[in-house]
Write a protein that holds these residues in place. Structure first.
Motif, short mmCIF file in Angstrom:
data_model
loop_
_atom_site.label_atom_id
_atom_site.label_comp_id
_atom_site.label_asym_id
_atom_site.label_seq_id
_atom_site.Cartn_x
_atom_site.Cartn_y
_atom_site.Cartn_z
N PHE A 55 22.26 -58.90 23.55
CA PHE A 55 21.50 -58.21 22.50
C PHE A 55 20.64 -57.08 23.05
O PHE A 55 20.49 -56.04 22.41
N ALA A 58 22.92 -54.22 23.57
CA ALA A 58 23.24 -53.59 22.29
C ALA A 58 22.14 -52.62 21.88
O ALA A 58 22.41 -51.53 21.36
N ASP A 59 20.89 -52.99 22.10
CA ASP A 59 19.78 -52.09 21.79
C ASP A 59 19.85 -50.81 22.62
O ASP A 59 19.58 -49.72 22.13
N LEU A 116 23.01 -49.66 18.12
CA LEU A 116 23.79 -50.47 17.19
C LEU A 116 24.74 -49.62 16.36
O LEU A 116 25.80 -50.09 15.94
N ASP A 117 24.38 -48.36 16.14
CA ASP A 117 25.28 -47.47 15.41
C ASP A 117 26.52 -47.16 16.23
O ASP A 117 27.63 -47.05 15.69
N LEU A 152 27.85 -49.21 18.54
CA LEU A 152 28.66 -50.43 18.48
C LEU A 152 29.39 -50.54 17.15
O LEU A 152 30.57 -50.94 17.10
N LEU A 210 31.49 -56.97 11.39
CA LEU A 210 30.11 -57.08 11.85
C LEU A 210 29.44 -58.26 11.16
O LEU A 210 29.63 -58.45 9.95
N LEU A 261 23.73 -57.87 11.29
CA LEU A 261 23.87 -56.56 11.91
C LEU A 261 24.05 -55.47 10.85
O LEU A 261 23.51 -54.36 10.97
N LEU A 290 21.59 -52.18 10.35
CA LEU A 290 22.07 -50.80 10.24
C LEU A 290 21.53 -50.15 8.96
O LEU A 290 21.13 -48.97 8.97
N LEU A 339 18.30 -49.32 14.91
CA LEU A 339 19.46 -49.02 15.73
C LEU A 339 19.26 -49.32 17.21
O LEU A 339 20.11 -49.01 18.02
N GLY A 340 18.13 -49.92 17.57
CA GLY A 340 17.87 -50.22 18.97
C GLY A 340 16.82 -49.29 19.55
O GLY A 340 15.92 -48.81 18.84
N GLY A 363 15.34 -52.89 17.40
CA GLY A 363 16.68 -53.39 17.17
C GLY A 363 16.59 -54.90 17.21
O GLY A 363 15.89 -55.51 16.41
#
Length: 793
Positions: free
Chosen positions: A239, A242-243, A247-248, A250, A270, A274, A278, A283-284, A290
């Motif tokens: 996670f 991902a940040d 996230l966009d 991914l 997804l 998640l 979004l 988005l992190g 995020g």
């Protein structure tokens, strides 16, 4: 056009976003002149968009450039006014938004300006390279391909090259060679399939972990604890990674897989939480929140600010709460095991069937293993290539197939058979062949499902892995690299240097005749050396074993002096963390071949000591060498200025952010070779050692180092006092600075007096031993061992 006709001197990067600007920095770091273009701004500054992107790259942490002055190699422009600059470019890189039509439209505009000799590449992270490059004329497509860098491009070595059917082999060969030698990349040739190799596997890995965490009611901290350092993956795990990625980003990778792999669409859905993130714009890192969110600590009325508070997202309530440590029982037990394979077996096979950690790993890592085996025929690559992709692109210590072997191939098969799981064809072929795993341990071959047997690895393995051991003790090994070249390899924790290492090096260098023609000091670990063994030193200090400490320091000094005056050429091959004693060893080596990512420094003051293995001596010698060409009357003043810079480098515990910066600070000599590719470092060091041996080697003669004298010492102490008065250094920092000043100025010797190297080593040793008796030094060492951070007492 043949490969040798391709040149790489000028490049144009189309797009100044997160990747484009950092790619411009990467190329500038390799010495290319770069034009960075983006949309034209309607205001007075037509290049405002590119300027903003470039500014973000210059402010990036960690830095995108090796040295700030390399920024002069980058010129800014825009798509409306400066496409003409493509005519002189040897390499054009498209790095605009990950939208097919945007990329195709820009290529259509750019195509008329491409030079007949230029290579064109798109940096798409997973779109069809053929679809993007269809906008190019047929002649240009012979020099076009996908070149997928990973972010941040300076630090992640993977480069996936995706040729078109029309791409000429010469262009692929030329770009492969340049990227490996000058950009330090690990190049893999990938098929033009959705998301190529690493993102295909990485996105699937994230989605399975994200799905399993939600189904089992695990927190983001639980999932990250189970998929981070425990498995040999980065500390950022699932996670947190991902940040960092976004996230966009991914989501786009997953969307691309759903669109282009309809039979796998459900696998790339997804999770609901998640989708909600979004929609809220979480988005992190790029948006400040995020899966984790950092709250800045309030500024205190005085003193240092407390660390900022980190919040974690609750996947059920979608609200943030303070981050907490995972307390899964099986996880706690596995963390105590030293080996990744042991941890895997403990969690997957030995934990109770209903254990959450066990269930999570079977649903995430176990599913990833099966998926990787399933896509082997589609990707037309071996398990070795997928493993390399994840190690180079995601910084996994072991790739998925290597992890699978570590868990036990037969045991995992038994588990899946017990759950009536259908297995991929490649797994069935491996089982049919009676093989024990994807890799044959004795020969380091890899299983080829198409032929039903093991085949040689496509890429060379590290040389030290199979090199014969000549001698060995608890701290290091002497290995045979062939052609009379030996390698001294550390194998202690963090490759720290203890008495065993000093004893082995000193003894073999004093043998007559020497047992080798040349010696390389290097290893293939995570870091070159974190310095001396502080834990051992602290134990000796607690027992007040002052004589033993003195003997250890003398032994370390003798080792470094033996390296410097070796009867055969010695080449140090440092990389990564090269701190304290590791840095002193590097400074003492007659020749250095360093990886460009070299984070070196004499950091002893951070633990309440001063360098005592020749570090002060070598910085004094380097300061003198830098001014030796000058003639009086300016020579002495210039020497004192260089010496003051050396003092500041040590006193402030500076650590270089690259080999180039280490050279700038005097930690790396002008004769040092800087190697961009980490995988080539030992081979380059070996080649340099052979060259020196074949030319005829003469040991270095003892040198005299001029003392700067008492007035110069007073100058250094005054500077430290003023910093203390300004509350920039602590009381003990001031005491340490005075001790260091005494050594750097040459003790009590008058200005200009010539000091032998042994005399300077004695000054170092006396200061070091006196500081070992200080309680505040003990506190600093204990704090460093406990927290990994310096204590400013």
């Amino acid at each position: 056009m043949s490969a040798h006709e391709f040149t790489f001197e000028r490049a144009v990067v189309l797009g100044s976003g997160a990747m484009g600007a950092k790619l411009a920095a990467l190329l500038a770091g390799a010495g290319l002149r770069v034009r960075l273009l983006d949309l034209a701004s309607p205001g007075a500054d037509r290049n405002a968009v590119a300027r903003a992107g470039w500014r973000r790259a210059l402010e990036a942490k960690p830095p995108a450039l090796f040295l700030p002055e390399q920024a002069r190699l980058v010129e800014l422009g825009n798509f409306d006014d400066d496409l003409e600059s493509l005519r002189s470019a040897d390499w054009v890189i498209e790095a605009v938004a990950e939208e097919l039509e945007i990329k195709r439209a820009l290529l259509a505009r750019s195509a008329p300006y491409l030079a007949p000799h230029a290579i064109f590449s798109t940096n798409t992270s997973g779109l069809s390279v053929a679809a993007i490059c269809a906008a190019l004329p047929a002649e240009a497509r012979r020099r076009a391909l996908g070149a997928h860098f990973f972010n941040p491009p300076r630090y992640l070595p993977l480069l996936e090259l995706i040729p078109l059917p029309e791409t000429g082999a010469e262009a692929v060969t030329a770009l492969t060679g340049y990227a490996e030698r000058q950009l330090g990349k690990g190049v893999l040739h990938a098929p033009d399939t959705p998301n190529f190799i690493a993102n295909r596997v990485g996105a699937y890995s994230f989605l399975r972990a994200a799905e399993a965490a939600a189904e089992l009611g695990l927190s983001v901290e639980d999932a990250d604890a189970l998929t981070g350092e425990l498995l040999g993956w980065p500390k950022s795990a699932t996670f947190r990674t991902a940040d960092v990625v976004g996230l966009d980003v991914l989501a786009k990778v997953a969307e691309n897989a759903r669109r282009r792999l309809p039979r796998e669409a459900d696998r790339y859905r997804l999770p609901g939480y998640l989708e909600a993130m979004l929609s809220r714009g979480w988005l992190g890192e790029k948006t400040g929140q995020g899966f984790y969110r950092r709250l800045p600590a309030p500024a205190p009325p005085g003193g240092d600010a407390p660390p900022s508070q980190v919040l974690a997202l609750d996947l059920e309530t979608m609200e943030y709460r303070p981050r907490r440590r995972s307390e899964l029982p099986a996880l706690r037990r596995a963390e105590a095991l030293p080996d990744i394979g042991e941890r895997l077996r403990a969690l997957l096979l030995e934990a109770p069937a209903d254990d959450q950690a066990r269930q999570f790993l079977w649903r995430s890592l176990g599913e990833l293993w099966l998926y990787c085996a399933e896509i082997l025929p589609e990707l037309k690559v071996s398990p070795e290539i997928i493993d390399r992709a994840m190690r180079w692109g995601f910084r996994w210590e072991w790739g998925p197939f290597e992890l699978w072997d570590a868990a036990g191939f037969a045991a995992t098969l038994a588990y899946w058979r017990g759950h009536a799981r259908q297995l991929p064809h490649a797994v069935a072929e491996l089982e049919k062949a009676g093989a024990a795993g994807w890799y044959a341990p004795a020969t380091r071959q890899v299983f080829d499902a198409a032929r039903g047997d093991y085949a040689p690895l496509a890429l060379p393995r590290p040389r030290l892995e199979t090199a014969p051991v000549m001698r060995r003790n608890a701290g290091c090994s002497l290995k045979d690299l062939g052609d009379g070249v030996a390698c001294l390899e550390f194998h202690s924790k963090l490759n720290t240097i203890g008495p065993e290492t000093a004893e082995l090096i000193t003894s073999v260098l004093h043998e007559r005749p020497a047992p080798f023609r040349a010696l390389v000091v290097g290893n293939e670990g995570a870091q070159f050396s974190a310095g001396a063994n502080l834990l051992l030193l602290l134990l000796e200090m607690d027992e007040e074993n002052w004589d033993d400490i003195a003997l250890a320091v003398e032994g370390f000094q003798r080792m470094n002096l033996a390296l410097k005056r070796s009867p055969v050429p010695v080449v140090a091959a440092p990389f990564g963390l090269t701190l304290g004693g590791g840095c002193e060893l590097m400074l003492s080596a007659p020749r250095v071949v360093a990886h460009v990512e070299l984070y070196c420094g004499l950091v002893e003051l951070g633990v309440g000591l001063i360098p005592a293995g020749g570090g002060c001596k070598e910085m004094m010698r380097a300061a003198r060498a830098s001014t030796s060409a000058m003639k009086p009357p300016g020579a002495l003043d210039a020497y004192e200025d260089a010496l003051q810079s050396a003092f500041e480098t040590i006193a402030l515990s500076h650590v270089s952010s690259s080999a180039h910066e280490a050279r700038k600070w005097g930690l790396l000599g002008d004769a040092a070779v800087i190697v961009p590719n980490r995988d080539r470092l030992l081979e380059e060091a070996r080649a340099e050692a052979l060259r020196l041996a074949e030319r005829g080697w003469s040991p270095r003669a003892p040198e005299l180092i001029p003392a700067a004298g008492p007035d110069f010492r007073a100058r250094l102490e005054l500077g430290a006092y003023l910093l203390h008065q300004a509350a920039r250094i602590s009381d003990y920092d001031l005491h340490l600075a005075r001790q260091l000043a005494g050594v750097i100025a040459g003790g009590g010797a008058p200005a200009g007096a010539g000091l032998t190297e042994e005399a300077v080593l004695e000054l170092e040793r006396e200061a070091f031993l006196s500081l070992c008796g200080e309680a505040r030094t003990r506190d600093r060492i204990a704090h460093m061992l406990k927290t990994g951070k310096a204590l400013r007492n």
